[in-house]
Structure formats: C-alpha cells, structure tokens
Design a protein around this motif. Structure first.
Motif, PDB file in Angstrom:
ATOM      1  N   TYR A   1       6.700  37.824  59.799  1.00 22.96           N
ATOM      2  CA  TYR A   1       8.001  38.382  59.425  1.00 22.96           C
ATOM      3  C   TYR A   1       8.353  39.602  60.267  1.00 22.96           C
ATOM      4  O   TYR A   1       9.518  39.810  60.621  1.00 22.96           O
ATOM      5  CB  TYR A   1       8.020  38.737  57.937  1.00 22.96           C
ATOM      6  CG  TYR A   1       8.397  37.585  57.040  1.00 22.96           C
ATOM      7  CD1 TYR A   1       9.709  37.139  56.970  1.00 22.96           C
ATOM      8  CD2 TYR A   1       7.453  36.927  56.257  1.00 22.96           C
ATOM      9  CE1 TYR A   1      10.079  36.082  56.150  1.00 22.96           C
ATOM     10  CE2 TYR A   1       7.806  35.873  55.432  1.00 22.96           C
ATOM     11  CZ  TYR A   1       9.123  35.450  55.387  1.00 22.96           C
ATOM     12  OH  TYR A   1       9.477  34.388  54.583  1.00 22.96           O
ATOM     13  N   GLU A   2       7.368  40.416  60.606  1.00 21.21           N
ATOM     14  CA  GLU A   2       7.646  41.576  61.459  1.00 21.21           C
ATOM     15  C   GLU A   2       8.143  41.131  62.830  1.00 21.21           C
ATOM     16  O   GLU A   2       9.005  41.785  63.426  1.00 21.21           O
ATOM     17  CB  GLU A   2       6.398  42.437  61.585  1.00 21.21           C
ATOM     18  CG  GLU A   2       6.050  43.199  60.312  1.00 21.21           C
ATOM     19  CD  GLU A   2       4.852  44.119  60.477  1.00 21.21           C
ATOM     20  OE1 GLU A   2       5.014  45.190  61.092  1.00 21.21           O
ATOM     21  OE2 GLU A   2       3.765  43.754  60.003  1.00 21.21           O
TER      22      GLU A   2
ATOM     23  N   SER B   1      11.651  46.022  63.012  1.00 20.76           N
ATOM     24  CA  SER B   1      11.040  47.175  62.354  1.00 20.76           C
ATOM     25  C   SER B   1      11.595  47.447  60.964  1.00 20.76           C
ATOM     26  O   SER B   1      10.928  48.046  60.127  1.00 20.76           O
ATOM     27  CB  SER B   1      11.216  48.421  63.223  1.00 20.76           C
ATOM     28  OG  SER B   1      12.594  48.697  63.450  1.00 20.76           O
ATOM     29  N   SER B   2      12.822  47.002  60.674  1.00 24.73           N
ATOM     30  CA  SER B   2      13.393  47.257  59.346  1.00 24.73           C
ATOM     31  C   SER B   2      12.743  46.404  58.265  1.00 24.73           C
ATOM     32  O   SER B   2      12.832  46.734  57.085  1.00 24.73           O
ATOM     33  CB  SER B   2      14.898  46.987  59.353  1.00 24.73           C
ATOM     34  OG  SER B   2      15.161  45.597  59.454  1.00 24.73           O
ATOM     35  N   MET B   3      12.100  45.303  58.627  1.00 25.51           N
ATOM     36  CA  MET B   3      11.509  44.354  57.672  1.00 25.51           C
ATOM     37  C   MET B   3      12.491  44.041  56.544  1.00 25.51           C
ATOM     38  O   MET B   3      12.167  44.071  55.363  1.00 25.51           O
ATOM     39  CB  MET B   3      10.200  44.903  57.117  1.00 25.51           C
ATOM     40  CG  MET B   3       9.018  44.658  58.030  1.00 25.51           C
ATOM     41  SD  MET B   3       8.630  42.910  58.295  1.00 25.51           S
ATOM     42  CE  MET B   3       7.541  42.579  56.923  1.00 25.51           C
ATOM     43  N   THR B   4      13.696  43.736  56.931  1.00 25.37           N
ATOM     44  CA  THR B   4      14.757  43.441  55.970  1.00 25.37           C
ATOM     45  C   THR B   4      15.227  42.016  56.180  1.00 25.37           C
ATOM     46  O   THR B   4      15.763  41.678  57.235  1.00 25.37           O
ATOM     47  CB  THR B   4      15.930  44.414  56.143  1.00 25.37           C
ATOM     48  OG1 THR B   4      15.471  45.744  55.897  1.00 25.37           O
ATOM     49  CG2 THR B   4      17.048  44.087  55.182  1.00 25.37           C
ATOM     50  N   TYR B   5      15.041  41.192  55.151  1.00 24.96           N
ATOM     51  CA  TYR B   5      15.319  39.768  55.267  1.00 24.96           C
ATOM     52  C   TYR B   5      16.601  39.404  54.525  1.00 24.96           C
ATOM     53  O   TYR B   5      16.634  38.515  53.685  1.00 24.96           O
ATOM     54  CB  TYR B   5      14.115  39.003  54.720  1.00 24.96           C
ATOM     55  CG  TYR B   5      14.163  37.516  54.884  1.00 24.96           C
ATOM     56  CD1 TYR B   5      14.775  36.930  55.984  1.00 24.96           C
ATOM     57  CD2 TYR B   5      13.581  36.683  53.942  1.00 24.96           C
ATOM     58  CE1 TYR B   5      14.810  35.567  56.135  1.00 24.96           C
ATOM     59  CE2 TYR B   5      13.597  35.313  54.074  1.00 24.96           C
ATOM     60  CZ  TYR B   5      14.220  34.757  55.170  1.00 24.96           C
ATOM     61  OH  TYR B   5      14.253  33.397  55.316  1.00 24.96           O
ATOM     62  N   THR B   6      17.653  40.162  54.796  1.00 22.55           N
ATOM     63  CA  THR B   6      18.972  39.888  54.235  1.00 22.55           C
ATOM     64  C   THR B   6      20.006  40.287  55.269  1.00 22.55           C
ATOM     65  O   THR B   6      19.705  40.955  56.262  1.00 22.55           O
ATOM     66  CB  THR B   6      19.210  40.673  52.927  1.00 22.55           C
ATOM     67  OG1 THR B   6      18.816  42.034  53.111  1.00 22.55           O
ATOM     68  CG2 THR B   6      18.444  40.072  51.764  1.00 22.55           C
TER      69      THR B   6
ATOM     70  N   VAL C   1      15.999  44.404  42.239  1.00 26.58           N
ATOM     71  CA  VAL C   1      15.341  43.155  41.853  1.00 26.58           C
ATOM     72  C   VAL C   1      15.286  42.216  43.059  1.00 26.58           C
ATOM     73  O   VAL C   1      16.246  42.102  43.812  1.00 26.58           O
ATOM     74  CB  VAL C   1      16.060  42.487  40.662  1.00 26.58           C
ATOM     75  CG1 VAL C   1      15.893  43.322  39.410  1.00 26.58           C
ATOM     76  CG2 VAL C   1      17.536  42.247  40.942  1.00 26.58           C
ATOM     77  N   GLY C   2      14.127  41.563  43.239  1.00 27.68           N
ATOM     78  CA  GLY C   2      13.932  40.747  44.433  1.00 27.68           C
ATOM     79  C   GLY C   2      13.937  41.639  45.656  1.00 27.68           C
ATOM     80  O   GLY C   2      14.651  41.391  46.626  1.00 27.68           O
ATOM     81  N   CYS C   3      13.103  42.681  45.639  1.00 24.40           N
ATOM     82  CA  CYS C   3      13.216  43.792  46.589  1.00 24.40           C
ATOM     83  C   CYS C   3      12.637  43.514  47.966  1.00 24.40           C
ATOM     84  O   CYS C   3      12.740  44.369  48.859  1.00 24.40           O
ATOM     85  CB  CYS C   3      12.541  45.029  46.012  1.00 24.40           C
ATOM     86  SG  CYS C   3      10.739  44.876  45.856  1.00 24.40           S
ATOM     87  N   GLY C   4      12.016  42.348  48.167  1.00 24.22           N
ATOM     88  CA  GLY C   4      11.449  42.067  49.480  1.00 24.22           C
ATOM     89  C   GLY C   4      10.369  43.067  49.847  1.00 24.22           C
ATOM     90  O   GLY C   4       9.501  43.401  49.035  1.00 24.22           O
ATOM     91  N   TRP C   5      10.440  43.560  51.076  1.00 28.11           N
ATOM     92  CA  TRP C   5       9.445  44.520  51.561  1.00 28.11           C
ATOM     93  C   TRP C   5       9.839  45.962  51.268  1.00 28.11           C
ATOM     94  O   TRP C   5       9.338  46.893  51.886  1.00 28.11           O
ATOM     95  CB  TRP C   5       9.212  44.315  53.057  1.00 28.11           C
ATOM     96  CG  TRP C   5       8.483  43.045  53.361  1.00 28.11           C
ATOM     97  CD1 TRP C   5       7.128  42.879  53.455  1.00 28.11           C
ATOM     98  CD2 TRP C   5       9.047  41.758  53.608  1.00 28.11           C
ATOM     99  NE1 TRP C   5       6.818  41.574  53.733  1.00 28.11           N
ATOM    100  CE2 TRP C   5       7.988  40.847  53.832  1.00 28.11           C
ATOM    101  CE3 TRP C   5      10.359  41.274  53.654  1.00 28.11           C
ATOM    102  CZ2 TRP C   5       8.177  39.503  54.107  1.00 28.11           C
ATOM    103  CZ3 TRP C   5      10.560  39.931  53.916  1.00 28.11           C
ATOM    104  CH2 TRP C   5       9.482  39.063  54.142  1.00 28.11           C
ATOM    105  N   GLY C   6      10.755  46.149  50.326  1.00 32.65           N
ATOM    106  CA  GLY C   6      11.054  47.480  49.828  1.00 32.65           C
ATOM    107  C   GLY C   6      12.051  48.280  50.626  1.00 32.65           C
ATOM    108  O   GLY C   6      12.144  49.498  50.455  1.00 32.65           O
TER     109      GLY C   6
END
Length: 423
Positions: free
Chosen positions: A149-150, A155-160, A197-202
């Motif tokens: 995933y990285e 670097s943001s690790m944001t999957y949205t 909720v459903g926060c992913g990698w925070g």
C-alpha cells in the motif's frame, strides 16, 4: 482457422488494438501503440467458462493474456471498441474457437486464479454484512501488505479520493487538502472529540490531532491498518490526542462525539444496513454534532445493484455495494440528520487514481516481489479501470454533511465557507 482470424470476425476489420496470439497469428492495426497478447489456450478456456469481463479478468490476472504498451491506453481502447462497436462473443464465435482449439481442450475447466474470492468462501461465515463476514471481506482487501500500500498510495497512506487544489497538484497535496476540507466541514477546533469510522491507516485521525489539536479516535476492521497507524501516531508524537483501534464501529460503547467522519466506509455497509448505520452514527453524536459522509456512489438512484458475482466483488471488494447519492441522502435525513451540504468530487477521484496507477507502475517490480504478480495485476486492472469509471461518470464520489440538530438549532454559521483560509 487462426486465432487472429477469429478476432477479426468478432471485432471487425480495422481494430485499433493489435492482437498477437500463441499460434503466431496477428490482427489489428500493426502500428497500434498497444497489443493484446494471448499467451496460451488457457485464456480461451477462461472465456468459454465466463464470456465477457470475468473471463478476460481471469485470463489477465493469471498471465494467460497480457498487454504490451500503456495499460491505461489499452483499457480505454478496448472499452471504446466494446461501446462503439457493440463487440461481444456469441455462441457461433465460441463454436469456431472450440473447433480451432479442439473440443476437449476447450471445455476443460480451469480453476479461477487464487486471487478470486468465491462466494462459497464467504457464505460459511454468515449472512452478507454480518460482523464476522465483514471482517473477512475487509481482511481480503486491506490486509494485502502495508508495504504494498505504501508503494501505491505514497507517503500519505490515504486510500480515498484526494481533493486537488489546482491542476498539477501532487497526490500528497491533494490528500492534505482533502483532510483540510473535511476538517472545515466538520468545524474542527481544539478540544473537540472526533470519531473516524473506517479510518484506514489513520490519516484523518492524525490530521485532526496535528492540525487542530482534536482528540481523535479511529476504528478499523483491518488489524494491519490499526498496527501501522498506532506506530505512526507514536512516531509523530500524537499519542496524547490520536488513537486507532482494531474494532467494528458497531461495538464502540461510548458516545457524545462532537463530530464523526466516515471516509470510504459506506461502500462496505450494504443497502439493507445503511439505515442502521446512519442511526448508529447519529446516536454517537452530541446535539449539534456533525457527520461528514464521504463515499463512492452510483450516478443514479434507480440503477440496479452491482452484481455480487461480478469482477469487483470477486477480486477487489467482496460484498461491496454502491448506492445512489439521493438514496443515501434520504436515509441520512431519515436517521435524524439535517443535510447542510453535499458535493460530487468524481473528477478528483479520477486524478487520485491516475496518481496511484503511476505509483504502481513506478514500483511494479517491487510490488510483484511483495505481493506476487497475480495480486499486482488485480490492482493494475482495478485502478486503471476505476479511472475510466470516474471519467465516464459510471461512478461518482459524494461528500454529504449532516448535523444532529439541537432542537431547532443546527449550530451552523449563516454563510459557511469550506474554502481554505487565504495565505
């Protein structure tokens, strides 16, 4: 009859896609930038078993069909060919392929690639969207590998979906801008309590704590996400404000939150569970609290559900369901929320997916080493296919802001602005 001759029978002469088959035959434009390569007869077995998208997906994921050239260009060309020419493989075409390949080989059943989730593997866990089954569905998609995933997300690790402040903005700028937009819609301020909720990698949890000094709690069904997030929270020194727990949001006992963000969770909830989902979030808010619901939607409310046995459900999001924005907004309203704002960000998701696709291609060899070629192929097909979906308005991305009124008072400014402050 050569395979290329059969290809020309199906798609017609002058195909913009070049074909090269295992029998040495070729068809299509010899100067095309992309070539569809049929590497073995197994590809035809898959097409015979499941004509259309599922058979093609199985053949591609397993490596029996390949693409030479830019993958995005190839997928767009094939989509255009199907839409404009009405290309389909009929019974007569399958008979000709069988005669060429040999009936015994043609009808030989080939098992799907191991990356495919069969319905029988989930059904023994219970009914669709039961807690145990939801946990397994989330595990399938989100516990692939944090390292993978990285490579894809950056670097943001944001999957949205990111929100691009201008053309040419980087993926990281778009994700930061998205979290800023959500923060402004929720009216985050120091001392507030946020539930994600459903926060992913925070990502949202850490943004709220770092940028607004908000006490933020995130929950996820992915064990690997929670472990990664807690480690990053500690590294950033945010442990006094931010926390991510591995748990189902439905099991969270406390309430009285000032605001809730749900960024990319609703797609996993399921149509029947949506009313209960909004009711549960409503109950966790204090009067005057806000909910920001961010999710992928269908372009119309009257479209039929996505097929549970289709490619996306089998390979990417088991049990995933997409719903129309109007339908969702009505259920949100019925749960007691006063709807204050909604917008469609589908163009931004197309840009986000393009950046993810570029990251995957740039890290392709490392990605294959990390998760295997079959899984990497699933992701390439899924990401690039979704770019087309958002560009062609087959899917959308909606943010909806609701308030739990305090009597008649929604505690909203008269003229709310969600634009970032100047400077």
């Amino acid at each position: 009859m050569r395979l290329a001759d059969m290809f020309e029978r199906v798609v017609g002469p002058g195909s913009p896609i070049r074909l090269r088959a295992y029998d040495g035959s070729t068809a299509g434009d010899p100067d095309s930038d992309v070539t569809l390569v049929v590497r073995s007869p197994v590809a035809l077995n898959y097409l015979a078993q499941s004509p259309g998208g599922l058979g093609l997906t199985r053949a591609y994921v397993s490596g029996h069909i390949d693409i030479e050239g830019d993958f995005s260009t190839a997928l767009r060309a094939m989509a255009d060919l199907v839409v404009k020419s009405g290309v389909s493989v009929g019974t007569g075409d399958l008979v000709r392929i069988a005669a060429n390949l040999g009936w015994v080989k043609f009808v030989n059943r080939v098992p799907p690639p191991p990356q495919e989730v069969r319905r029988s593997k989930l059904s023994y866990l219970g009914l669709r969207h039961s807690r145990r089954r939801d946990a397994q569905a989330i595990h399938h998609h989100y516990d692939v590998s944090n390292a993978f995933y990285e490579m894809v997300l950056g670097s943001s690790m944001t999957y949205t979906c990111g929100v691009y402040p201008y053309q040419g903005a980087t993926l990281e700028q778009a994700q930061f801008h998205k979290y800023g937009l959500v923060s402004r819609k929720l009216g985050l301020a120091e001392g507030m309590r946020l539930l994600d909720v459903g926060c992913g990698w925070g990502g949202m949890v850490m943004h709220a704590a770092r940028e607004h000094r908000v006490k933020a709690l995130g929950v996820t069904l992915s064990k690997e996400q929670a472990e990664w997030a807690q480690k990053r929270i500690a590294q950033e020194g945010l442990g006094d404000l931010a926390e991510v727990r591995h748990m189902d949001y439905r099991e969270l006992p406390d309430a009285g939150y000032d605001c809730i963000s749900s960024i990319g969770l609703t797609e996993h909830i399921g149509r029947r569970q949506v009313p209960g989902y909004f009711a549960a979030l409503h109950a966790k808010l204090r009067p005057g609290g806000r909910l920001l619901n961010h999710c992928i939607t269908r372009p119309r409310n009257d479209l039929p559900p996505i097929q549970p046995n289709g490619v996306i459900n089998r390979y990417v999001f088991p049990d995933g369901e997409l719903l129309g924005p109007g339908w969702l907004q009505t259920r949100m309203n019925d749960a007691g929320f006063e709807i204050r704002h909604q917008e469609n960000l589908r163009e931004h998701y197309a840009l986000t997916l393009r950046d993810w696709a570029a990251n995957l291609e740039r890290n392709w060899d490392a990605a294959v080493r990390e998760v295997g070629e079959g899984t990497a192929r699933v992701w390439r097909l899924y990401i690039v296919g979704c770019v087309l979906g958002f560009e062609l308005n087959a899917v959308q991305l909606h943010q909806m802001l609701g308030v739990k009124p305090d009597g008649a008072d929604a505690r909203m400014p008269l003229r709310p602005s969600f634009e970032p402050p100047a400077g």
